[in-house]
Design an enzyme around this catalytic site. Structure first.
Site, PDB file in Angstrom:
ATOM      1  NE  ARG A  42     -17.846  -3.826   0.553  1.00 41.44           N
ATOM      2  CZ  ARG A  42     -18.000  -5.129   0.839  1.00 41.44           C
ATOM      3  NH1 ARG A  42     -19.190  -5.633   0.993  1.00 41.44           N
ATOM      4  NH2 ARG A  42     -16.941  -5.915   0.963  1.00 41.44           N
ATOM      5  CD  GLU A  78      -2.926  -1.122   0.116  1.00 43.03           C
ATOM      6  OE1 GLU A  78      -3.063  -0.072  -0.546  1.00 43.03           O
ATOM      7  OE2 GLU A  78      -3.567  -2.159  -0.102  1.00 43.03           O
ATOM      8  CG  HIS A 136      -4.801  -5.033   1.754  1.00 47.07           C
ATOM      9  ND1 HIS A 136      -4.955  -3.661   1.693  1.00 47.07           N
ATOM     10  CD2 HIS A 136      -5.683  -5.468   2.702  1.00 47.07           C
ATOM     11  CE1 HIS A 136      -5.888  -3.286   2.567  1.00 47.07           C
ATOM     12  NE2 HIS A 136      -6.348  -4.361   3.196  1.00 47.07           N
ATOM     13  CB  CYS A 186      -6.750  -2.878   6.346  1.00 48.46           C
ATOM     14  SG  CYS A 186      -6.826  -4.638   6.680  1.00 48.46           S
TER      15      CYS A 186
HETATM   16  N1  PCA Z   1      -8.801  -6.889   6.088  1.00 42.94           N
HETATM   17  C1  PCA Z   1      -9.751  -5.822   6.348  1.00 42.94           C
HETATM   18  C2  PCA Z   1      -9.742  -5.645   7.838  1.00 42.94           C
HETATM   19  C3  PCA Z   1      -9.026  -6.817   8.410  1.00 42.94           C
HETATM   20  C4  PCA Z   1      -8.401  -7.487   7.247  1.00 42.94           C
HETATM   21  O1  PCA Z   1      -7.650  -8.447   7.303  1.00 42.94           O
HETATM   22  C5  PCA Z   1      -9.447  -4.556   5.559  1.00 42.94           C
HETATM   23  O2  PCA Z   1      -8.875  -4.643   4.470  1.00 42.94           O
HETATM   24  O3  PCA Z   1      -9.799  -3.474   6.011  1.00 42.94           O
END
Ligand code: PCA
Length: 213
Positions: A91, A81, A166, A144
């Protein structure tokens, strides 16, 4: 002994597992070089709790680098990111049933923080290892992004570099749906390579990670 804090999230949205935690737990204790080791920790998927948890880990471990990870449902590669924004817009409810809409992560905080990790070098290292990876221009507006923003906010002005990655779903989470996934062994190896590149790179590589739209 210096530490590199690597966090993963607990499952959310009725999923039984979260690949971010399944992957980072396998990297707990891995040595990155002389006197540096990864410490893996689990974060709760709850807007109201996760900030305190993160602050506790930062204070307790005083790590030299912090990299948070989470599941990005629908992602087809390991996404490093670029930016965290000062917006919560959920959401779906979090694990405590909370669903903030258009609230600030930090009231009166800056609109955004950039990752202070060498994101291009991390992507390059993963691709060279044969693992699908890219720079991502948005970490979303759920827990996140909140953790990423709080992390950058907590460490701004220090020499501790930090950021967020991610990871895709596991194949078994999306079987039959046609959605993208990545086997756990590949995600673990990708994170190992990305973390090592982050630790070893002082000046980021110049290569495009951009998108037209
Ligand atoms: N993904 C979510 C929250 C926790 C996770 O593992 C996100 O992308 O916000």
């Amino acid at each position: 002994m210096q530490t590199l804090l690597l966090t993963g999230f607990e499952p959310f949205d009725q999923d039984p597992v979260n690949p971010s935690w399944e992957a980072v737990r396998q990297l707990d204790g891995v040595q990155l070089g002389e006197g540096v080791q990864i410490v893996a920790r689990l974060l709760p998927c709850a807007f109201a709790m996760v900030g305190q948890c993160l602050a506790g880990l930062i204070a307790e471990l005083r790590s030299a680098m912090v990299i948070a990870t989470g599941l990005g449902p629908g992602r087809s590669d390991i996404s490093v990111e670029r930016v965290a924004i000062n917006v919560n817009d959920a959401r779906i409810p979090d694990n405590l049933g909370e669903q903030p809409i258009d609230t600030a992560v930090v009231v009166d905080g800056p609109a955004a923080y950039f990752s202070t990790l060498p994101i291009k070098a991390m992507v390059k290292a993963m691709r060279e290892a044969g693992i699908a990876a890219s720079v991502s221009q948005t970490a979303g507006t759920f827990v996140c992004n909140q953790v990423f923003y709080l992390l950058q906010h907590a460490l701004v002005g220090t020499d501790v570099r930090s950021g967020f990655i991610h990871v895709p779903n596991l194949p078994e989470q999306v079987a039959g749906s046609g959605q993208a996934s990545m086997p756990l062994v590949t995600t673990v190896e990708g994170l190992r390579v990305a973390v090592r590149a982050a630790w070893n790179t002082q000046v980021d590589w110049v290569q495009t990670g951009g998108q037209i739209s």
